[in-house]
Design a protein around this motif. Structure first.
Motif, PDB file in Angstrom:
ATOM      1  N   ASN A  54      44.982  55.668  46.570  1.00  0.00           N
ATOM      2  CA  ASN A  54      44.421  56.639  45.506  1.00  0.00           C
ATOM      3  C   ASN A  54      45.263  58.103  45.800  1.00  0.00           C
ATOM      4  N   PHE A  93      45.487  52.085  42.269  1.00  0.00           N
ATOM      5  CA  PHE A  93      45.079  53.134  41.591  1.00  0.00           C
ATOM      6  C   PHE A  93      44.512  53.535  39.902  1.00  0.00           C
ATOM      7  N   GLU A 105      34.643  64.687  39.605  1.00  0.00           N
ATOM      8  CA  GLU A 105      34.806  63.759  40.852  1.00  0.00           C
ATOM      9  C   GLU A 105      32.692  63.267  41.401  1.00  0.00           C
ATOM     10  N   ARG A 109      34.211  56.870  38.308  1.00  0.00           N
ATOM     11  CA  ARG A 109      35.921  57.026  38.511  1.00  0.00           C
ATOM     12  C   ARG A 109      35.773  56.447  40.448  1.00  0.00           C
ATOM     13  N   CYS A 110      34.983  57.630  40.994  1.00  0.00           N
ATOM     14  CA  CYS A 110      34.932  57.280  42.190  1.00  0.00           C
ATOM     15  C   CYS A 110      34.452  56.312  42.805  1.00  0.00           C
ATOM     16  N   CYS A 113      36.736  53.464  43.194  1.00  0.00           N
ATOM     17  CA  CYS A 113      37.799  54.660  44.226  1.00  0.00           C
ATOM     18  C   CYS A 113      37.194  53.632  45.552  1.00  0.00           C
ATOM     19  N   TYR A 114      35.356  53.892  45.430  1.00  0.00           N
ATOM     20  CA  TYR A 114      35.385  53.284  47.177  1.00  0.00           C
ATOM     21  C   TYR A 114      35.308  51.699  46.101  1.00  0.00           C
ATOM     22  N   ARG A 117      38.707  50.156  47.664  1.00  0.00           N
ATOM     23  CA  ARG A 117      38.884  50.432  49.217  1.00  0.00           C
ATOM     24  C   ARG A 117      38.066  48.698  50.443  1.00  0.00           C
ATOM     25  N   LYS A 143      30.277  62.263  49.255  1.00  0.00           N
ATOM     26  CA  LYS A 143      30.262  60.732  49.186  1.00  0.00           C
ATOM     27  C   LYS A 143      28.987  60.444  49.166  1.00  0.00           C
ATOM     28  N   CYS A 192      39.763  65.682  47.983  1.00  0.00           N
ATOM     29  CA  CYS A 192      39.979  64.256  48.565  1.00  0.00           C
ATOM     30  C   CYS A 192      41.128  63.629  48.333  1.00  0.00           C
ATOM     31  N   GLY A 193      41.085  63.141  47.328  1.00  0.00           N
ATOM     32  CA  GLY A 193      43.077  62.661  47.704  1.00  0.00           C
ATOM     33  C   GLY A 193      43.620  61.980  46.127  1.00  0.00           C
ATOM     34  N   CYS A 194      43.375  61.956  45.109  1.00  0.00           N
ATOM     35  CA  CYS A 194      43.793  61.563  44.157  1.00  0.00           C
ATOM     36  C   CYS A 194      44.497  62.732  43.079  1.00  0.00           C
ATOM     37  N   SER A 197      41.734  65.104  41.700  1.00  0.00           N
ATOM     38  CA  SER A 197      41.378  65.877  42.936  1.00  0.00           C
ATOM     39  C   SER A 197      42.181  67.004  42.930  1.00  0.00           C
TER      40      SER A 197
END
Ligand code: SF4
Length: 201
Positions: A54, A93, A105, A109-110, A113-114, A117, A143, A192-194, A197
């Motif tokens: 991500n 991703f 967020e 989508r999150c 995404c969890y 992974r 989270k 967060c990462g993507c 975000s």
């Protein structure tokens, strides 16, 4: 369900059995993993699994994975901790996030995404014969621990590997991760990462 209590019970049982099981711990980043490693390495033989396709851009991915490895080289832990890197398959991703790019967020989508992974972690855990798999993600106040544990339990059934229930922000876990980040001079990212975000400048 009180995830921390469940984890306490499991740790109590392991102590009585004098057993130190193997754990594949999915890590999102060095700062979040710091407290989790300090805590869980007392009870498990841990392999940190860095699988985060991500993260955007690639230079940020490289920065975060190097930070993770640096932390592991510096931390003193009760049982030894090893490291395993997953693939940076960002296409997976983007495929998963299709149509959800503008979802806020914490939304769908999150959750996906969890799962992306955690599914990879469950698969690797099964393939490599780990006793448990888990993720550091629940340490973040941003989270959703309920969602994370629901996904983890579902994947545990699907892959036949035990999932470690957790809410690592309990027992002041998040606060401790900030202290440890300072102690080890860790880079704490501000998103967060993507790509979706990244804060607008
Ligand atoms: S905001 Fe974080 S959890 Fe949500 S999709 Fe982006 S990287 Fe994944």
């Amino acid at each position: 369900m009180n995830y921390q209590k469940e984890l306490d019970k499991l740790i109590g049982r392991l102590g009585k059995e004098e057993r130190v099981p193997s754990l594949l711990l999915h890590s999102c980043c060095a700062p979040c993993s710091s407290y989790v490693l300090e805590y869980l390495s007392n009870y498990f033989k841990i392999t940190v699994f860095y699988y985060n396709p991500n993260i955007y851009p690639e230079s940020e991915y490289t920065k975060r994975i190097l930070e993770q490895q640096t932390l592991l080289s510096q931390m003193k832990t009760c049982h030894p901790v090893t490291f395993m890197a997953g693939n940076y398959d960002s296409d997976r991703f983007y495929e998963m996030a299709k149509g959800l790019e503008h979802v806020a967020e914490g939304g769908e989508r999150c959750s996906k995404c969890y799962e992306l992974r955690l599914r990879e972690a469950a698969e690797v855990a099964r393939k490599c014969g780990f006793d448990y798999f888990a993720t550091t993600l629940s340490i973040s106040p941003l989270k959703n621990a309920v969602k994370l544990n629901e996904i983890g339990m579902r994947l545990a059934k699907e892959y036949g590997v035990d999932y470690l229930l957790s809410d690592f922000k309990k027992k002041n876990g998040y606060k401790r991760s900030i202290e440890l980040s300072k102690k080890y001079g860790l880079y704490r990212q501000d998103y967060c990462g993507c790509e979706f975000s990244v804060p607008e400048k």
